[in-house]
Design a protein around this motif. Structure first.
Motif, mmCIF file in Angstrom:
data_model
loop_
_atom_site.group_PDB
_atom_site.id
_atom_site.type_symbol
_atom_site.label_atom_id
_atom_site.label_comp_id
_atom_site.label_asym_id
_atom_site.label_seq_id
_atom_site.Cartn_x
_atom_site.Cartn_y
_atom_site.Cartn_z
ATOM 1 N N VAL A 1 -41.858 29.792 11.320
ATOM 2 C CA VAL A 1 -40.939 28.812 10.730
ATOM 3 C C VAL A 1 -39.703 28.718 11.609
ATOM 4 N N LYS A 2 -39.312 27.500 11.951
ATOM 5 C CA LYS A 2 -38.106 27.249 12.726
ATOM 6 C C LYS A 2 -37.137 26.427 11.877
ATOM 7 N N GLN A 3 -35.843 26.767 11.941
ATOM 8 C CA GLN A 3 -34.822 26.085 11.140
ATOM 9 C C GLN A 3 -33.660 25.664 12.028
ATOM 10 N N ASN A 4 -33.090 24.491 11.727
ATOM 11 C CA ASN A 4 -31.986 24.005 12.549
ATOM 12 C C ASN A 4 -31.229 22.913 11.804
ATOM 13 N N PHE A 5 -30.048 22.574 12.308
ATOM 14 C CA PHE A 5 -29.242 21.473 11.789
ATOM 15 C C PHE A 5 -28.984 20.478 12.914
ATOM 16 N N PHE A 6 -28.961 19.178 12.564
ATOM 17 C CA PHE A 6 -28.636 18.127 13.522
ATOM 18 C C PHE A 6 -27.624 17.186 12.882
ATOM 19 N N ASN A 7 -26.584 16.832 13.622
ATOM 20 C CA ASN A 7 -25.562 15.902 13.132
ATOM 21 C C ASN A 7 -25.933 14.482 13.545
ATOM 22 N N GLN A 8 -26.839 13.892 12.788
ATOM 23 C CA GLN A 8 -27.381 12.587 13.145
ATOM 24 C C GLN A 8 -27.889 11.892 11.897
ATOM 25 N N HIS A 9 -28.290 10.626 12.055
ATOM 26 C CA HIS A 9 -28.877 9.880 10.951
ATOM 27 C C HIS A 9 -30.337 10.289 10.794
ATOM 28 N N LEU A 10 -30.831 10.203 9.580
ATOM 29 C CA LEU A 10 -32.200 10.605 9.282
ATOM 30 C C LEU A 10 -33.227 9.797 10.073
ATOM 31 N N ALA A 11 -32.918 8.550 10.407
ATOM 32 C CA ALA A 11 -33.902 7.678 11.056
ATOM 33 C C ALA A 11 -34.167 8.046 12.511
ATOM 34 N N GLU A 12 -33.285 8.835 13.136
ATOM 35 C CA GLU A 12 -33.381 9.039 14.575
ATOM 36 C C GLU A 12 -34.709 9.645 15.014
ATOM 37 N N MET A 13 -35.146 10.711 14.356
ATOM 38 C CA MET A 13 -36.388 11.361 14.784
ATOM 39 C C MET A 13 -37.572 10.423 14.667
ATOM 40 N N CYS A 14 -37.621 9.644 13.591
ATOM 41 C CA CYS A 14 -38.741 8.731 13.397
ATOM 42 C C CYS A 14 -38.686 7.566 14.390
ATOM 43 N N GLU A 15 -37.503 7.096 14.703
ATOM 44 C CA GLU A 15 -37.392 5.964 15.622
ATOM 45 C C GLU A 15 -37.829 6.331 17.041
ATOM 46 N N ASN A 16 -37.847 7.621 17.355
ATOM 47 C CA ASN A 16 -38.362 8.043 18.658
ATOM 48 C C ASN A 16 -39.792 7.576 18.888
ATOM 49 N N SER A 17 -40.550 7.421 17.797
ATOM 50 C CA SER A 17 -41.944 7.002 17.943
ATOM 51 C C SER A 17 -42.061 5.613 18.542
ATOM 52 N N ALA A 18 -41.036 4.795 18.377
ATOM 53 C CA ALA A 18 -41.059 3.433 18.903
ATOM 54 C C ALA A 18 -40.488 3.343 20.315
ATOM 55 N N ASP A 19 -40.160 4.473 20.905
ATOM 56 C CA ASP A 19 -39.466 4.469 22.200
ATOM 57 C C ASP A 19 -40.266 5.269 23.232
ATOM 58 N N PRO A 20 -41.356 4.703 23.766
ATOM 59 C CA PRO A 20 -42.176 5.473 24.706
ATOM 60 C C PRO A 20 -41.451 5.839 25.994
ATOM 61 N N TYR A 21 -40.521 4.993 26.435
ATOM 62 C CA TYR A 21 -39.899 5.262 27.733
ATOM 63 C C TYR A 21 -38.978 6.477 27.684
ATOM 64 N N HIS A 22 -38.393 6.774 26.528
ATOM 65 C CA HIS A 22 -37.477 7.917 26.477
ATOM 66 C C HIS A 22 -38.235 9.233 26.685
ATOM 67 N N PHE A 23 -39.574 9.201 26.476
ATOM 68 C CA PHE A 23 -40.361 10.393 26.764
ATOM 69 C C PHE A 23 -40.400 10.699 28.262
ATOM 70 N N GLN A 24 -40.197 9.666 29.084
ATOM 71 C CA GLN A 24 -40.208 9.894 30.527
ATOM 72 C C GLN A 24 -38.821 10.282 31.047
ATOM 73 N N THR A 25 -37.783 10.111 30.235
ATOM 74 C CA THR A 25 -36.422 10.459 30.669
ATOM 75 C C THR A 25 -35.972 11.756 29.992
ATOM 76 N N LEU A 26 -35.679 11.695 28.696
ATOM 77 C CA LEU A 26 -35.209 12.898 28.002
ATOM 78 C C LEU A 26 -36.262 13.990 28.000
ATOM 79 N N HIS A 27 -37.524 13.610 27.810
ATOM 80 C CA HIS A 27 -38.596 14.601 27.735
ATOM 81 C C HIS A 27 -39.388 14.698 29.034
ATOM 82 N N GLY A 28 -38.861 14.103 30.097
ATOM 83 C CA GLY A 28 -39.507 14.242 31.393
ATOM 84 C C GLY A 28 -39.520 15.677 31.892
ATOM 85 N N PRO A 29 -38.381 16.387 31.853
ATOM 86 C CA PRO A 29 -38.396 17.805 32.265
ATOM 87 C C PRO A 29 -39.204 18.651 31.287
#
Length: 464
Positions: free
Chosen positions: A256-284
Motif C-alpha cells: 500500500v502506498k499513500q500520498n497527498f497532492f495539492n491539485q484538482h481531482l480531475a488532473e490524474m484522469c485527464e492524463n489519459s487524454a494526453d498521450p504526448y505528455h507521456f513522452q515528455t514528463l514520463h520520458g525519463p
C-alpha cells in the motif's frame, strides 16, 4: 615606535618557519606572496624542532603535525579576511515569489477549475481504521463525517460527525457501545442508521424522531470503506464493479502506498487524454539515477463513453499503456533493437486502466510472471488537496519484492507529474493543435459526474 606593514609580514614569515608542514604550507601560500617571493617550496623546507613553549596538536591526517603559533593563527585570520572581503561575482538570486498555496492563487484556481467535488463513490477509510471499537473521523468532500463498526453486527456505518444535540464531534472522544456510537458530551447513543436509541438522563417514553443524525450510503469492498457522495442527496446511481474479481482470482494484498497532492481531482484522469505528455514528463525512466540515461517511449490508447452507445456506462472510461521501447543515451540506442528478445520482453508488459467514477482508478498490469492489480483511490479532502492511496494485489506465486518494485516505480511516475499538476491553471477554452489528445471527449466524460448543485457546493464562500 612605528612599524611598517612589510616589517610585520616579514616577522610573520620568519616565525612561520618553525611551524609544522601544514601550517608552514598555509603561510607560504598566504604570507610569501605579500613578500614577493613566489619560489618557496613546502617540500624543500627542513622542519626544525619547535620551541619548548609550543604545544603540538596532532589531527586525523597521516603524518601531519600542526603546531599552533601566533603566526599560524594570524595567517589564517589574514586568509579569512581576504576571502570574506572578496566582491560578489554576480547579483544574488531573488527569493521565490510564486506560491501555488497562496490565497490569491488558490482563489484563481478555484474560479477556473470545474467544481472540486464530483458525484461518485469515494474511498474514505479502511476496515483497520474502525477495528476494536475505533471511530474514524473524516474530513473530505466539504463534509465532516465519522465511520464506526458495530461490535455485534459488524455493520459499518458513516454518520455526520456533529451531534444534533449541542454539536459535539462524535469521532473525538466518542465510543462504540454494542452496535451504537455514544457521544462524548452527554452520552446520547446513535445506531448505525443515525437514530438516537438512548438519552440516559431524559425521562422520555419514546425518543422524538427528530433526534437523529444523517447517515451516508457506504460499501465495504476489499477491506476498504467507500462512501457515496451526491450533490443532490440522491442514493447511489451506480455500484462499484472493478474490484469484484480480485478475491475470485485469488489475488492478495501485497503493498500500500499513500500520498497527498495539492491539485484538482480531475488532473490524474485527464492524463489519459494526453498521450504526448507521456513522452515528455514520463520520458525519463522513473528510477532516480537512471532517469538521465534511460528514456521510455510509450504507446497510449483511450476510449470515452458515448451517450448514443447504449452499452457504454457514462461513469466509466478505459485507457491502455504499453512501453514501446527503452532509449539509451538520449535516444541514440534502442533497447528493442540492441538487446536480443527485447521486443518479447517489452511486449509482454501491458497495462490497462479503468476509471470508475471520478475517484477510483483500476490498473491491470500484465507481466511475464503473472498479472498484478493496483487500485488507486483519490479522496478530495479540500478543493485542491487529494489524498491518494494505492493498493497492490498479486497472485500467491508472484514475488512480493517485485510487487514493491513496481509500486515504487509507479510512485516515482506520479512524482514526475506533481510539479505540473500542483501549479497548473485550468483552460476551459483549450488552444489545441494537431497531435493533441482527445481532450474534448474527456471533458464531456468528466461532466457526467456533476449535477445542478455541484458548482454551489464546491465554490461557496468558505476559504480553504
Amino acid at each position: 615606535k612605528y612599524i611598517s606593514f612589510g616589517d610585520i609580514v616579514t616577522k610573520m614569515y620568519n616565525l612561520s618557519q618553525g611551524m609544522a608542514p601544514l601550517g608552514r604550507g598555509i603561510s607560504q601560500f598566504i604570507i610569501a606572496p605579500l613578500l614577493g617571493d613566489g619560489n618557496l617550496s613546502l617540500s624543500s623546507a627542513v622542519k626544525p624542532s619547535p620551541p619548548p613553549y609550543m604545544t603540538p596538536v596532532t589531527y586525523l591526517l597521516p603524518s601531519v603535525e600542526w603546531v599552533w603559533t601566533p603566526s599560524s593563527f594570524l595567517a589564517i585570520l589574514v586568509f579569512l579576511f581576504f576571502w570574506a572581503s572578496r566582491p560578489p561575482s554576480r547579483a544574488p538570486k531573488q527569493p521565490r515569489t510564486h506560491d501555488p498555496t497562496s490565497t490569491r492563487y488558490r482563489a484563481l484556481r478555484r474560479k477556473a477549475f470545474p467544481p472540486p467535488f464530483p458525484n461518485g463513490w469515494y474511498h474514505v477509510c479502511n476496515l483497520s481504521d474502525v477495528q476494536r471499537g475505533a471511530v474514524k473521523s473524516i474530513s473530505a468532500l466539504g463534509m465532516d463525517v465519522v465511520c464506526f463498526k458495530g461490535a455485534k453486527s459488524g455493520e459499518v456505518a458513516i454518520l455526520d460527525a456533529h451531534c444534533p444535540h449541542l454539536g459535539a464531534h462524535l469521532g473525538e472522544g466518542g465510543q462504540v457501545v454494542g452496535d451504537s456510537l455514544r457521544c462524548p458530551f452527554h452520552s446520547w447513543r446513535f445506531d448505525t442508521d443515525g437514530k438516537v436509541v438512548e438519552i440516559p438522563y431524559a425521562k422520555l417514553s419514546t425518543i422524538p424522531s427528530k433526534c437523529k443524525t444523517r447517515k451516508h450510503h457506504s460499501r465495504v469492498v476489499l477491506d476498504a470503506v467507500w462512501m457515496w457522495f451526491d450533490a443532490e442527496g440522491r442514493p447511489p446511481l451506480w455500484e462499484l464493479k472493478e474490484f469484484e474479481d480480485v478475491e475470485s482470482d485469488g489475488l492478495t494484498l501485497r503493498c500500500v502506498k499513500q500520498n497527498f497532492f495539492n491539485q484538482h481531482l480531475a488532473e490524474m484522469c485527464e492524463n489519459s487524454a494526453d498521450p504526448y505528455h507521456f513522452q515528455t514528463l514520463h520520458g525519463p525512466l522513473p528510477i532516480p539515477g537512471l532517469n538521465k540515461l534511460i528514456g521510455c517511449r510509450h504507446e497510449i490508447t483511450q476510449k470515452y463513453p458515448q451517450r448514443e452507445n447504449a452499452q457504454d456506462e457514462m461513469h466509466m472510461c478505459k485507457f491502455t499503456e504499453r512501453m514501446a521501447d527503452l532509449e539509451l543515451m538520449g535516444g541514440k540506442f534502442s533497447f528493442r533493437k540492441l538487446v536480443p528478445f527485447a521486443a518479447l520482453i517489452l511486449d509482454s508488459i501491458f497495462t490497462s486502466v479503468v476509471f470508475e467514477g471520478p475517484g477510483n482508478i483500476s490498473f491491470t498490469i500484465r507481466t511475464p510472471l503473472g498479472t498484478m492489480r493496483m487500485f488507486m483511490t483519490n479522496l478530495p479532502v479540500e478543493p485542491f488537496r487529494q489524498y491518494v492511496e494505492n493498493h497492490w494485489y498479486a497472485p500467491w506465486y508472484f514475488p512480493t519484492f517485485l510487487v514493491k518494485i513496481f509500486a515504487t516505480l509507479s510512485a516515482h511516475a506520479l512524482e514526475q507529474d506533481r510539479q505540473v499538476w500542483e501549479n497548473k491553471m485550468y483552460r476551459k477554452n483549450m488552444n489545441l493543435v494537431g497531435g493533441d489528445g482527445p481532450f474534448p471527449a474527456f471533458r464531456r466524460y468528466w461532466a457526467n459526474h456533476y449535477s445542478e448543485s455541484s458548482d454551489k457546493l464546491g465554490r461557496e464562500t468558505l476559504e480553504w
